[in-house]
Design an enzyme around this catalytic site. Structure first.
Site, PDB file in Angstrom:
ATOM      1  N   GLU A 282       0.831  -1.213   0.000  1.00 21.20           N
ATOM      2  CA  GLU A 282       0.000   0.000   0.000  1.00 21.20           C
ATOM      3  C   GLU A 282       0.863   1.260   0.000  1.00 21.20           C
ATOM      4  OE1 GLU A 282      -2.865  -0.097   3.194  1.00 21.20           O
ATOM      5  OE2 GLU A 282      -4.220  -1.409   2.069  1.00 21.20           O
ATOM      6  N   GLU A 374      -6.204  -7.016  -1.396  1.00 19.01           N
ATOM      7  CA  GLU A 374      -6.631  -6.902   0.003  1.00 19.01           C
ATOM      8  C   GLU A 374      -7.914  -6.108   0.082  1.00 19.01           C
ATOM      9  OE1 GLU A 374      -3.637  -5.580   2.855  1.00 19.01           O
ATOM     10  OE2 GLU A 374      -5.167  -4.390   3.896  1.00 19.01           O
TER      11      GLU A 374
END
Length: 456
Positions: A282, A374
């Protein structure tokens, strides 16, 4: 006058409307609706509605039907704008599904309440055309063999993840939590349950780099990752190796570590068909150009050892394609990573990320190969109440677009995003209703439905 009637007939056909003057899609072939009550509880239920357009293409659609019992009420819906007046219910398409080509389908749904009986509606219309195509469709026929047996080495074709038959596939699975914290959750019994009871297609292996992760013991963590790859392979699941960078958000901070790690795991696992590489979890607080620079240095390291595996690159704004930073997918579309067999990560947490994020994903999916590496059913903090309606809207959209996904998390962490009740990983049961959280029960019910992997 003949020209006028011909023009009106053409317009009527394009809108999918019944009219006296045109060959619009007939009531017999205009559309098909599959209505399924997916769950029911005292006084409430959840229903899924799949609309397939069998007539001319439509841009902008309204589904109509009547509740057959006066006590049935729509409470909250997804993937459409829902309304009810008396017994009459309407659902209007939204930005990402408002256009339906001939043969295209939209998956929508709602939660509702009822008193007395809860019969299914039997009459549906799409833009006023009766949907008299078959209301029932046989479920997908389970294919023989494990996901890896059937699909073999995966690759990217166009905007899709494709199997050895060059057909688009969707993988559905679970992500570990940080393996430095919850290693007891990932053993032979838990992976047997994931493969055989949950019928998961993949295991995402979340290897944190900081936060007591890889940087503290590179050899040890590399060995743990390889061990989980082997365990997934033995059970016919794909293994998604996640270089879980989060803080700091610039992946270039870990560039040298990434090169060392991926050179090792790619060389060791190059002969396997089940490995996918996610090179930056991320990215945050960093530009797309910086992420792209990182990717274009790490990917050649993987390719030198493993030229065929799919590689996934994180995107700006915590892998939101920039939406969380006020941007969108255009920066990736106009300046893609210079590599092949590549996909881009998209993450969401259903209670925090809703219509704006779904609109972006739906639009981007026509231009970029996407993989939801995710997502959570709760808020972006990993906690709070599960948002069932938003989660279902997301999963329906991912199914519709054939976008693969891994849910956060296959763990017993003390947070509502976890699949298991705290303490579960100290035992041997990873499947029964008694050990599952609300989130775990929902994900198990979705993942364990039959895959429909095309083989021809």
């Amino acid at each position: 006058m003949k020209r006028l009637f011909a023009l009106l007939a053409t317009i009527a056909t394009l809108l999918g409307l019944t009219a006296a003057f045109g060959p619009a899609a007939s009531a017999a072939t205009g559309c098909r609706v599959e209505y399924t009550v997916t769950s029911q509880w005292t006084g409430g239920f959840q229903a899924g509605v799949k609309i397939t357009n069998l007539g001319a293409p439509v841009t902008g659609w309204t589904l109509g039907f009547a509740m057959p019992d006066a006590g049935q009420k729509v409470a909250q819906g997804w993937n459409a704008t829902w309304s009810q007046s008396g017994s009459a219910v309407t659902a209007v398409g939204v930005d990402w599904n408002r256009t339906l080509a001939t043969g295209a389908a939209a998956d929508v749904g709602f939660t509702g309440s009822f008193t007395g009986a809860n019969p299914k509606p039997t009459a549906f219309t799409l833009n006023g055309v009766a949907c008299t195509g078959s209301l029932e469709e046989p479920p997908p026929v389970p294919v023989d063999g494990t996901p890896v047996d059937v699909n073999g080495q995966l690759h990217v074709c166009g905007v899709n993840l494709c199997n050895q038959y060059d057909r688009p596939v969707q993988l559905r699975g679970m992500s570990t939590h940080g393996i430095q914290w919850f290693s007891e959750c990932y053993n032979a019994a838990s992976l047997d349950a994931l493969a055989n009871d949950w019928k998961s297609d993949l295991l995402r292996i979340a290897m944190y780099v900081q936060e007591d992760g890889y940087e503290t013991d590179p050899a040890g963590f590399t060995g743990r990752v390889n061990g989980l790859v082997d365990m997934a392979e033995a059970r016919g699941m794909y293994a998604l190796i996640d270089f879980h960078t989060l803080t700091p958000g610039d992946p270039n901070f870990n560039l040298d570590r990434a090169k060392t790690f991926f050179a090792s795991v790619a060389a060791r696992n190059a002969g396997k068909k089940n490995v996918i590489y996610e090179i930056a979890n991320e990215p945050n607080g960093v530009s797309w150009s910086a992420i792209k620079n990182y990717a274009e240095q790490v990917i050649p390291v993987i390719r030198a050892a493993d030229p065929d595996a799919v590689v996934i690159v994180g995107t700006r704004g915590w892998s939101s394609l920039g939406v969380s930073d006020g941007s969108n997918e255009s920066e990736v579309v106009s300046n893609p990573v210079n590599a092949t067999n590549l996909m881009y990560a998209f993450h969401f947490y259903a209670a925090s990320h809703k219509d704006a994020y779904r609109t972006t994903l739906g639009r981007a999916a026509s231009q970029l190969p996407l993989f939801v590496t995710e997502f959570g059913t709760v808020s972006a903090t990993g906690g709070g109440a599960m948002d069932r309606a938003s989660t279902t809207a997301w999963l329906d959209l991912l199914d519709q677009l054939k976008i693969s996904y891994a849910n956060w998390t296959y763990s017993d962490a003390p947070e509502s995003s976890a699949a298991f009740q705290p303490g579960t990983c100290n035992g041997g049961d990873y499947s029964s209703s008694g050990v599952l959280t609300e989130s775990g029960a929902l994900l198990k019910s979705r993942i364990s439905t039959a895959d429909s992997f095309p083989t021809s």
